[in-house]
Design a protein around this motif. Structure first.
Motif, PDB file in Angstrom:
ATOM      1  N   GLY A  10       8.645   2.666  10.495  1.00 42.89           N
ATOM      2  CA  GLY A  10       9.399   1.680  11.273  1.00 42.89           C
ATOM      3  C   GLY A  10       8.697   0.343  11.316  1.00 42.89           C
ATOM      4  N   ASP A  11       9.289  -0.550  12.100  1.00 37.68           N
ATOM      5  CA  ASP A  11       8.820  -1.928  12.202  1.00 37.68           C
ATOM      6  C   ASP A  11       7.828  -2.030  13.357  1.00 37.68           C
ATOM      7  OD1 ASP A  11       8.450  -4.601  12.491  1.00 37.68           O
ATOM      8  OD2 ASP A  11      10.583  -5.114  12.583  1.00 37.68           O
ATOM      9  N   SER A  12       6.604  -2.399  13.056  1.00 35.27           N
ATOM     10  CA  SER A  12       5.585  -2.409  14.108  1.00 35.27           C
ATOM     11  C   SER A  12       5.889  -3.442  15.192  1.00 35.27           C
ATOM     12  CB  SER A  12       4.202  -2.650  13.513  1.00 35.27           C
ATOM     13  OG  SER A  12       4.213  -3.785  12.731  1.00 35.27           O
ATOM     14  N   ILE A  29      -6.358  -3.232  11.219  1.00 36.80           N
ATOM     15  CA  ILE A  29      -5.110  -3.543  10.498  1.00 36.80           C
ATOM     16  C   ILE A  29      -5.370  -4.389   9.254  1.00 36.80           C
ATOM     17  CG2 ILE A  29      -3.354  -3.333  12.303  1.00 36.80           C
ATOM     18  CD1 ILE A  29      -3.724  -6.358  12.803  1.00 36.80           C
ATOM     19  N   ASP A  30      -4.416  -4.258   8.356  1.00 37.66           N
ATOM     20  CA  ASP A  30      -4.444  -4.991   7.088  1.00 37.66           C
ATOM     21  C   ASP A  30      -3.018  -5.505   6.878  1.00 37.66           C
ATOM     22  OD1 ASP A  30      -5.009  -5.840   4.503  1.00 37.66           O
ATOM     23  OD2 ASP A  30      -4.971  -3.815   3.643  1.00 37.66           O
ATOM     24  N   PRO A  31      -2.621  -6.514   7.661  1.00 38.84           N
ATOM     25  CA  PRO A  31      -1.217  -6.970   7.617  1.00 38.84           C
ATOM     26  C   PRO A  31      -0.916  -7.717   6.316  1.00 38.84           C
ATOM     27  CG  PRO A  31      -2.403  -7.849   9.540  1.00 38.84           C
ATOM     28  CD  PRO A  31      -3.422  -7.284   8.607  1.00 38.84           C
ATOM     29  N   CYS A 176      -4.683  -1.040  -1.424  1.00 40.49           N
ATOM     30  CA  CYS A 176      -5.362   0.103  -0.804  1.00 40.49           C
ATOM     31  C   CYS A 176      -6.834  -0.251  -0.526  1.00 40.49           C
ATOM     32  CB  CYS A 176      -5.299   1.225  -1.843  1.00 40.49           C
ATOM     33  SG  CYS A 176      -5.458   2.850  -1.210  1.00 40.49           S
ATOM     34  N   LYS A 177      -7.263  -0.102   0.702  1.00 40.77           N
ATOM     35  CA  LYS A 177      -8.649  -0.453   1.047  1.00 40.77           C
ATOM     36  C   LYS A 177      -9.575   0.760   0.801  1.00 40.77           C
ATOM     37  CE  LYS A 177      -8.069  -4.650   2.394  1.00 40.77           C
ATOM     38  NZ  LYS A 177      -6.893  -4.791   1.562  1.00 40.77           N
ATOM     39  N   PRO A 178     -10.851   0.500   0.497  1.00 39.20           N
ATOM     40  CA  PRO A 178     -11.776   1.625   0.284  1.00 39.20           C
ATOM     41  C   PRO A 178     -12.020   2.380   1.589  1.00 39.20           C
ATOM     42  CG  PRO A 178     -12.688  -0.439  -0.574  1.00 39.20           C
ATOM     43  CD  PRO A 178     -11.498  -0.809   0.243  1.00 39.20           C
ATOM     44  N   GLY A 202       0.214   1.030   5.301  1.00 44.50           N
ATOM     45  CA  GLY A 202       0.175   1.156   3.840  1.00 44.50           C
ATOM     46  C   GLY A 202       0.073   2.615   3.428  1.00 44.50           C
ATOM     47  N   SER A 203      -0.899   2.908   2.561  1.00 46.86           N
ATOM     48  CA  SER A 203      -1.046   4.268   2.024  1.00 46.86           C
ATOM     49  C   SER A 203      -1.813   5.196   2.960  1.00 46.86           C
ATOM     50  CB  SER A 203      -1.751   4.205   0.675  1.00 46.86           C
ATOM     51  OG  SER A 203      -3.057   3.682   0.853  1.00 46.86           O
ATOM     52  N   GLY A 204      -2.146   4.716   4.166  1.00 50.40           N
ATOM     53  CA  GLY A 204      -2.715   5.632   5.169  1.00 50.40           C
ATOM     54  C   GLY A 204      -4.228   5.638   5.266  1.00 50.40           C
ATOM     55  N   THR A 205      -4.891   4.646   4.678  1.00 47.57           N
ATOM     56  CA  THR A 205      -6.362   4.660   4.632  1.00 47.57           C
ATOM     57  C   THR A 205      -6.995   4.799   6.021  1.00 47.57           C
ATOM     58  OG1 THR A 205      -6.160   3.169   2.741  1.00 47.57           O
ATOM     59  CG2 THR A 205      -8.359   3.438   3.676  1.00 47.57           C
ATOM     60  N   THR A 206      -6.516   4.022   6.993  1.00 44.40           N
ATOM     61  CA  THR A 206      -7.137   4.060   8.327  1.00 44.40           C
ATOM     62  C   THR A 206      -6.977   5.440   8.958  1.00 44.40           C
ATOM     63  OG1 THR A 206      -6.619   1.727   8.614  1.00 44.40           O
ATOM     64  CG2 THR A 206      -7.191   2.941  10.596  1.00 44.40           C
ATOM     65  N   ILE A 220       1.680   3.027  11.781  1.00 46.33           N
ATOM     66  CA  ILE A 220       3.075   2.583  11.612  1.00 46.33           C
ATOM     67  C   ILE A 220       3.196   1.900  10.242  1.00 46.33           C
ATOM     68  CG2 ILE A 220       4.969   1.182  12.536  1.00 46.33           C
ATOM     69  CD1 ILE A 220       3.497   1.146  15.250  1.00 46.33           C
ATOM     70  N   GLU A 221       4.229   2.271   9.491  1.00 44.67           N
ATOM     71  CA  GLU A 221       4.464   1.665   8.169  1.00 44.67           C
ATOM     72  C   GLU A 221       5.971   1.476   7.983  1.00 44.67           C
ATOM     73  OE1 GLU A 221       2.798   0.266   5.483  1.00 44.67           O
ATOM     74  OE2 GLU A 221       4.821   0.091   4.675  1.00 44.67           O
ATOM     75  N   ILE A 222       6.358   0.301   7.531  1.00 47.63           N
ATOM     76  CA  ILE A 222       7.793  -0.032   7.451  1.00 47.63           C
ATOM     77  C   ILE A 222       8.444   0.437   6.147  1.00 47.63           C
ATOM     78  CG2 ILE A 222       7.612  -2.323   6.357  1.00 47.63           C
ATOM     79  CD1 ILE A 222       9.582  -3.311   8.553  1.00 47.63           C
TER      80      ILE A 222
HETATM   81  C1  LIG Z   1      -1.783  -4.988   3.025  1.00 49.13           C
HETATM   82  S1  LIG Z   1      -0.827  -3.565   3.167  1.00 49.13           S
HETATM   83  C2  LIG Z   1      -1.885  -2.359   3.934  1.00 49.13           C
HETATM   84  C3  LIG Z   1      -2.597  -1.481   2.952  1.00 49.13           C
HETATM   85  C4  LIG Z   1      -3.490  -0.442   3.621  1.00 49.13           C
HETATM   86  N1  LIG Z   1      -4.612  -1.064   4.235  1.00 49.13           N
HETATM   87  C5  LIG Z   1      -3.966   0.632   2.642  1.00 49.13           C
HETATM   88  O1  LIG Z   1      -5.200   0.850   2.522  1.00 49.13           O
HETATM   89  O2  LIG Z   1      -3.143   1.260   1.980  1.00 49.13           O
HETATM   90  C6  LIG Z   1       0.266  -3.992   4.448  1.00 49.13           C
HETATM   91  C7  LIG Z   1       1.302  -2.947   4.747  1.00 49.13           C
HETATM   92  O3  LIG Z   1       2.051  -3.346   5.897  1.00 49.13           O
HETATM   93  C8  LIG Z   1       3.377  -2.927   5.735  1.00 49.13           C
HETATM   94  N2  LIG Z   1       4.228  -3.724   6.637  1.00 49.13           N
HETATM   95  C9  LIG Z   1       4.678  -4.987   6.452  1.00 49.13           C
HETATM   96  N3  LIG Z   1       5.410  -5.387   7.511  1.00 49.13           N
HETATM   97  C10 LIG Z   1       5.413  -4.349   8.391  1.00 49.13           C
HETATM   98  C11 LIG Z   1       5.996  -4.158   9.669  1.00 49.13           C
HETATM   99  N4  LIG Z   1       6.741  -5.110  10.259  1.00 49.13           N
HETATM  100  N5  LIG Z   1       5.802  -2.976  10.307  1.00 49.13           N
HETATM  101  C12 LIG Z   1       5.055  -1.985   9.707  1.00 49.13           C
HETATM  102  N6  LIG Z   1       4.489  -2.115   8.493  1.00 49.13           N
HETATM  103  C13 LIG Z   1       4.649  -3.285   7.839  1.00 49.13           C
HETATM  104  C14 LIG Z   1       3.658  -3.136   4.256  1.00 49.13           C
HETATM  105  O4  LIG Z   1       4.731  -2.340   3.793  1.00 49.13           O
HETATM  106  C15 LIG Z   1       2.301  -2.755   3.628  1.00 49.13           C
HETATM  107  O5  LIG Z   1       2.286  -1.416   3.187  1.00 49.13           O
END
Ligand SMILES: C[S@@+](CC[C@H](N)C(=O)[O-])C[C@H]1O[C@@H](n2cnc3c(N)ncnc32)[C@H](O)[C@@H]1O
Length: 248
Positions: A10-12, A29-31, A176-178, A202-206, A220-222
């Motif tokens: 969903g939308d954070s 976070i990694d927005p 994807c972050k390490p 994203g891919s769930g790293t945290t 939360i991931e959109i």
């Molecule tokens: C920079 S990536 C994060 C990657 C993550 N750190 C990893 O290691 O996989 C940002 C993520 O935020 C998601 N995103 C963007 N807008 C969002 C929102 N409004 N709510 C939730 N997730 C959102 C994107 O789909 C993307 O997967």
């Protein structure tokens, strides 16, 4: 209400409103990054011999295709402050976003801050008498008594780590972050059983790093594609549904 050790599709900007006041120990976070201007079209690029323009364009196109270049809306900052017990937040960002974050968290809220850097010694050699794209920034804003590196090495502000090819290959996410870097941040700024929020998962790293370190998490991931990959990853599978050969 969002529950511990769950990830949500969903939308954070909306879902964060369901998190109670002062319930989160740490946010990592990694927005989406802020990338201005559109990548050049394929046709325009076919005529350029400049490999650097082509390389940078390819990276930007990948981020655009995945909606990871629209930046963050500042309205969510107040929600971050509302849900944290005390200010304790790591935010990955690109260079252009640094002034916006410093303006809010330091100039306005007067929080302590660090600028941490992931230095990648093996980036693509996109050198054209310009600085290399060999760092990513992680800003840390905090109140007092929340940061406690246990040893000299954990207190370093520069993480020397190659680009994350293995995780990108396994989980397909372009940014994807390490896990080892995220684990270091979490260890330095939380205790076992603390609750960590990543609302741009994203891919769930945290979430994976939290699981490895006995921290609780809410993610939360959109994007349904990354949400599914994160779910599978938490079950030990890669993006193809295969048992992951690396324990992450
Ligand atoms: C920079 S990536 C994060 C990657 C993550 N750190 C990893 O290691 O996989 C940002 C993520 O935020 C998601 N995103 C963007 N807008 C969002 C929102 N409004 N709510 C939730 N997730 C959102 C994107 O789909 C993307 O997967």
């Amino acid at each position: 209400m969002l529950e511990r050790n769950n990830i949500y599709l969903g939308d954070s900007y909306e879902l964060i409103k369901e998190i109670p006041d002062k319930s989160i120990d740490l946010i990592v976070i990694d927005p989406p990054y802020q990338i201005d201007g559109k990548p050049k079209s394929k046709e325009a690029l076919e005529n350029t011999k400049n490999e650097i323009t082509k390389g940078i364009n390819k990276l930007n196109q990948e981020l655009m295709d995945n909606h990871i270049c629209d930046g963050i809306k500042e309205e969510i900052f107040e929600e971050f402050m509302r849900v944290m017990k005390v200010p304790n937040i790591y935010i990955w960002c690109n260079r252009k976003q640094i002034p916006m974050y410093l303006n809010y968290f330091v100039n306005k809220l007067h929080l302590n801050f660090e600028i941490l850097v992931w230095n990648k010694p093996n980036v693509m050699p996109l050198y054209n008498h310009q600085y290399l794209n060999d760092v990513e920034y992680c800003l840390y804003f905090r109140g007092s008594n929340v940061c406690n590196p246990k040893c000299y090495d954990d207190a370093r502000t520069v993480f020397k780590n190659p680009t994350n090819k293995i995780d990108k290959f396994a989980f397909h996410h372009p940014t994807c972050k390490p896990v080892n870097i995220i684990e270091k941040l979490i260890k330095n700024s939380s205790k076992e059983n603390d609750l960590v929020l990543d609302c741009f998962l994203g891919s769930g790293t945290t979430a994976v790093a939290c699981k490895n370190l006995n921290r609780d998490y809410i993610g939360i991931e959109i994007n349904p594609k990354w949400y599914k990959i994160a779910l599978d990853r938490l079950d030990g599978c890669d993006a193809n549904g295969q048992q992951s050969f690396i324990l992450r």
